[in-house]
Design an enzyme around this catalytic site. Structure first.
Site, PDB file in Angstrom:
ATOM      1  N   LYS A 126      -3.346 -15.681  37.155  1.00 51.88           N
ATOM      2  CA  LYS A 126      -2.509 -16.491  38.039  1.00 51.88           C
ATOM      3  C   LYS A 126      -1.431 -15.632  38.699  1.00 51.88           C
ATOM      4  CE  LYS A 126       1.094 -18.884  36.439  1.00 51.88           C
ATOM      5  NZ  LYS A 126       2.404 -18.815  37.108  1.00 51.88           N
ATOM      6  N   ASN A 127      -0.706 -14.869  37.896  1.00 49.97           N
ATOM      7  CA  ASN A 127       0.423 -14.131  38.465  1.00 49.97           C
ATOM      8  C   ASN A 127      -0.020 -13.022  39.415  1.00 49.97           C
ATOM      9  OD1 ASN A 127       2.158 -15.805  37.192  1.00 49.97           O
ATOM     10  ND2 ASN A 127       2.858 -14.334  35.644  1.00 49.97           N
ATOM     11  N   ARG A 161       7.873 -21.668  42.669  1.00 51.78           N
ATOM     12  CA  ARG A 161       8.851 -20.596  42.877  1.00 51.78           C
ATOM     13  C   ARG A 161       8.234 -19.371  43.531  1.00 51.78           C
ATOM     14  NH1 ARG A 161      13.565 -20.246  40.679  1.00 51.78           N
ATOM     15  NH2 ARG A 161      13.385 -18.016  40.953  1.00 51.78           N
ATOM     16  N   CYS A 205      15.110 -23.144  37.306  1.00 55.21           N
ATOM     17  CA  CYS A 205      13.946 -23.882  36.802  1.00 55.21           C
ATOM     18  C   CYS A 205      14.130 -24.073  35.313  1.00 55.21           C
ATOM     19  CB  CYS A 205      12.639 -23.176  37.147  1.00 55.21           C
ATOM     20  SG  CYS A 205      12.249 -21.829  36.067  1.00 55.21           S
ATOM     21  N   ARG A 213      17.134 -18.023  37.189  1.00 59.06           N
ATOM     22  CA  ARG A 213      16.191 -17.309  38.036  1.00 59.06           C
ATOM     23  C   ARG A 213      16.716 -17.069  39.452  1.00 59.06           C
ATOM     24  NH1 ARG A 213      10.178 -19.127  36.472  1.00 59.06           N
ATOM     25  NH2 ARG A 213       9.782 -16.967  37.024  1.00 59.06           N
ATOM     26  N   PRO A 214      17.746 -16.256  39.583  1.00 51.51           N
ATOM     27  CA  PRO A 214      18.263 -15.929  40.914  1.00 51.51           C
ATOM     28  C   PRO A 214      17.276 -15.041  41.685  1.00 51.51           C
ATOM     29  CG  PRO A 214      19.353 -14.599  39.235  1.00 51.51           C
ATOM     30  CD  PRO A 214      18.459 -15.561  38.508  1.00 51.51           C
ATOM     31  N   ILE A 215      17.500 -14.888  42.993  1.00 51.18           N
ATOM     32  CA  ILE A 215      16.625 -13.992  43.784  1.00 51.18           C
ATOM     33  C   ILE A 215      17.439 -12.856  44.417  1.00 51.18           C
ATOM     34  CG2 ILE A 215      14.815 -15.695  44.277  1.00 51.18           C
ATOM     35  CD1 ILE A 215      16.137 -15.783  47.183  1.00 51.18           C
ATOM     36  N   ASP A 216      18.633 -12.609  43.843  1.00 46.96           N
ATOM     37  CA  ASP A 216      19.495 -11.572  44.417  1.00 46.96           C
ATOM     38  C   ASP A 216      18.807 -10.208  44.515  1.00 46.96           C
ATOM     39  OD1 ASP A 216      19.596 -11.795  41.571  1.00 46.96           O
ATOM     40  OD2 ASP A 216      21.259 -10.375  41.530  1.00 46.96           O
ATOM     41  N   LEU A 217      17.971  -9.876  43.540  1.00 47.70           N
ATOM     42  CA  LEU A 217      17.341  -8.546  43.567  1.00 47.70           C
ATOM     43  C   LEU A 217      16.282  -8.443  44.665  1.00 47.70           C
ATOM     44  CD1 LEU A 217      17.000  -7.985  39.720  1.00 47.70           C
ATOM     45  CD2 LEU A 217      18.772  -7.120  41.270  1.00 47.70           C
ATOM     46  N   ASP A 250       6.024 -14.229  28.736  1.00 44.07           N
ATOM     47  CA  ASP A 250       5.019 -15.271  28.957  1.00 44.07           C
ATOM     48  C   ASP A 250       4.114 -15.503  27.745  1.00 44.07           C
ATOM     49  OD1 ASP A 250       5.955 -15.825  31.460  1.00 44.07           O
ATOM     50  OD2 ASP A 250       4.319 -14.870  32.555  1.00 44.07           O
ATOM     51  N   ILE A 287      14.418 -12.060  28.279  1.00 43.81           N
ATOM     52  CA  ILE A 287      14.210 -12.110  29.737  1.00 43.81           C
ATOM     53  C   ILE A 287      14.799 -13.383  30.346  1.00 43.81           C
ATOM     54  CG2 ILE A 287      12.508 -11.942  31.606  1.00 43.81           C
ATOM     55  CD1 ILE A 287      12.370  -9.464  29.881  1.00 43.81           C
ATOM     56  N   ARG A 306      -1.238 -25.796  36.279  1.00 41.29           N
ATOM     57  CA  ARG A 306      -0.701 -24.745  37.147  1.00 41.29           C
ATOM     58  C   ARG A 306      -1.195 -23.372  36.707  1.00 41.29           C
ATOM     59  NH1 ARG A 306       4.967 -24.172  36.593  1.00 41.29           N
ATOM     60  NH2 ARG A 306       4.447 -22.395  37.860  1.00 41.29           N
TER      61      ARG A 306
END
Ligand code: UD1
Length: 427
Positions: A22-23, A99, A123, A128-132, A313, A335, A405
């Site tokens: 999936k990933n 996401r 979530c 789970r920021p997206i700053d990076l 995971d 994590i 999912r």
């Protein structure tokens, strides 16, 4: 809503085919945006997230065609073509459901010079920021603007120049976005402390197949020499190491011999090492891996970490398995800050788990008992399935849209190896 009913305590045996990852799929699909030629992906898992990603790409002008999939087959082949990118916005409605939609940011920016994506928000498992993602794209030359819940990235006239970025924290998604942007940059880019997950290697291999020039694949420093254009390719999605690890935990907790067909041991060494520590024999076989538990499980101490460490995971599934080990296991989640949502549910099934901050102590018990349970995320849901397979009596798992999912036809795969499991329609 559908539910899954498991009548536990059965021994399993046989072969489980492992689906495409999936990933990996979720980062290979947006690569279609990087070329006007067709991209054919084979072994794509049949999952709700893959369908949602396809719909998102359709909205951006990418055509998607599914070839010759028979209902009885696992996986399918999809050909995607972005002859022209017709829109550059990933709207809130799609991003909030998935996401991974953020992964169109890099390739859209590289191909169309501009991309707007709704901010995903938090979530169930953490902030789970997206700053990076944004800092890495900025380092490659993008201008970033955030307004009204949306982020817009723009490339200078003439395209992204490329640049250097060192990730302060290892991020799979941010590494993927930066890679997909850098392959079409004007110059050379260097990404340091990049994620090294097998799914990143899969992405690099596809990009190379499309004509990209990347040095250091599989290492933490990636050097990307930008190309003017990429071409189409046909590529097979790697096997899902997390799905394989999940079924290995199911084998271990039920004391059952299972062969996981298509799984690759070298992509899941930390999981295999942890299984062996727990006393489970795991061997490479010609077409996958063989899991051979010996009847008792030992307690283990584990801490999640970026690859090649033990995957976050896999944490929930291992915890379920260790509920029935001898002695106390100690798991530390490094994590995500809120990834123990399965603990109260497992305890309701008779487990004895105590959580203090980021550490969970799992005191092994001799028996677990089925119960109605539900989970708030994908891997947590799988941990309840694993526990249900070993528990006495009936376990009813609700909110199984999480499972859909990420696990292709879970109940069919488990039924085929002897599990008493069925999907029933809810009210
Ligand atoms: C991916 C996987 C997910 C897996 C995770 C970690 C996909 C679709 N999802 O998620 O299944 O659990 O890797 O292996 O591939 N972070 C920041 N800022 C950022 C980005 C991340 O602080 O901009 C933090 C996160 O909050 C987290 C850590 O970095 O604490 C790692 O997250 P990341 O590797 O980015 O996870 P995802 O790519 O979202």
């Amino acid at each position: 809503m559908d539910k899954i009913i498991i009548r536990g305590g059965k021994s399993l045996s046989g072969r489980i085919p492992i689906s495409g990852a999936k990933n990996s799929a979720l980062t290979l699909l947006p690569c279609a945006l990087l070329t006007d030629e067709p991209l054919t992906l084979r072994n794509l898992p049949r999952l709700a997230d893959v369908d949602s990603f396809g719909h998102l790409l359709n909205q951006l002008g990418v055509s998607t065609m599914i070839e010759g999939a028979r209902p009885e087959d696992f996986g399918r082949v999809m050909t995607l073509r972005a002859g022209r990118v017709t829109a550059t916005v990933a709207p809130y409605d799609i991003v909030r459901k998935m996401r991974a939609s953020i992964l169109v940011l890099g390739p859209l920016l590289a191909r169309a010079g501009e991309a707007t994506v709704s901010l995903p928000g938090g979530c169930a498992i953490g902030n789970r920021p997206i700053d990076l993602h944004l800092k890495a794209l900025e380092a490659l030359g993008a201008e970033i603007e955030i307004t009204a819940g949306y982020v817009t990235a723009r490339a200078p006239k003439g395209g992204l120049p490329g640049g250097d970025f060192g990730f302060p924290v290892v991020s799979v998604g941010a590494t993927e976005n930066a890679l997909m942007a850098a392959v079409l940059a004007k110059g050379t880019s260097t990404l340091r402390n990049a994620a090294r997950e097998p799914e990143i290697v899969d992405l690099c291999n596809l990009l190379v197949a499309m004509g990209a020039h990347i040095e250091g694949i599989g290492q933490s420093t990636l050097v990307i020499h930008g190309k003017d254009r990429l071409h189409g390719a046909t590529y097979r999605v790697m096997a899902d190491r997390i799905e394989a690890g999940s079924y290995a935990c199911a084998a271990a907790i039920t004391g059952s011999p299972l062969d996981l067909i298509g799984a690759k041991l070298d992509e899941m060494e930390a999981t295999v090492a942890a299984l062996r520590q727990a006393g489970v024999q795991v061997d490479e076989i010609a077409d996958g891996i063989a899991v051979r538990p010996n009847g008792t499980l030992n307690a283990v101490t584990l801490s999640t970490a970026p690859f090649p460490g033990f995957a976050t995971d896999m944490q929930a599934q291992f915890m379920a398995m260790l509920c029935m080990a001898q002695g106390a296991s100690v798991l530390t989640e490094t994590i995500f800050e809120n990834r123990y949502m399965h603990v109260p549910e497992l305890n309701r099934m008779g487990a004895h788990i105590e959580v203090k901050g980021r550490t969970a102590v799992v005191h092994g018990v001799n028996r677990m008992v089925g119960a109605p349970v539900m989970a708030t995320d994908l891997r947590a849901s799988m941990s309840l399935i694993i526990a249900g397979l070993a528990a006495e009596g009936e376990t009813e798992v609700s909110r199984i849209y999480h499972l859909d999912r990420g696990y292709e036809r879970l109940e069919e795969k488990l039924q085929a190896v002897g599990a008493d499991i069925e999907r029933v329609g809810g009210d």
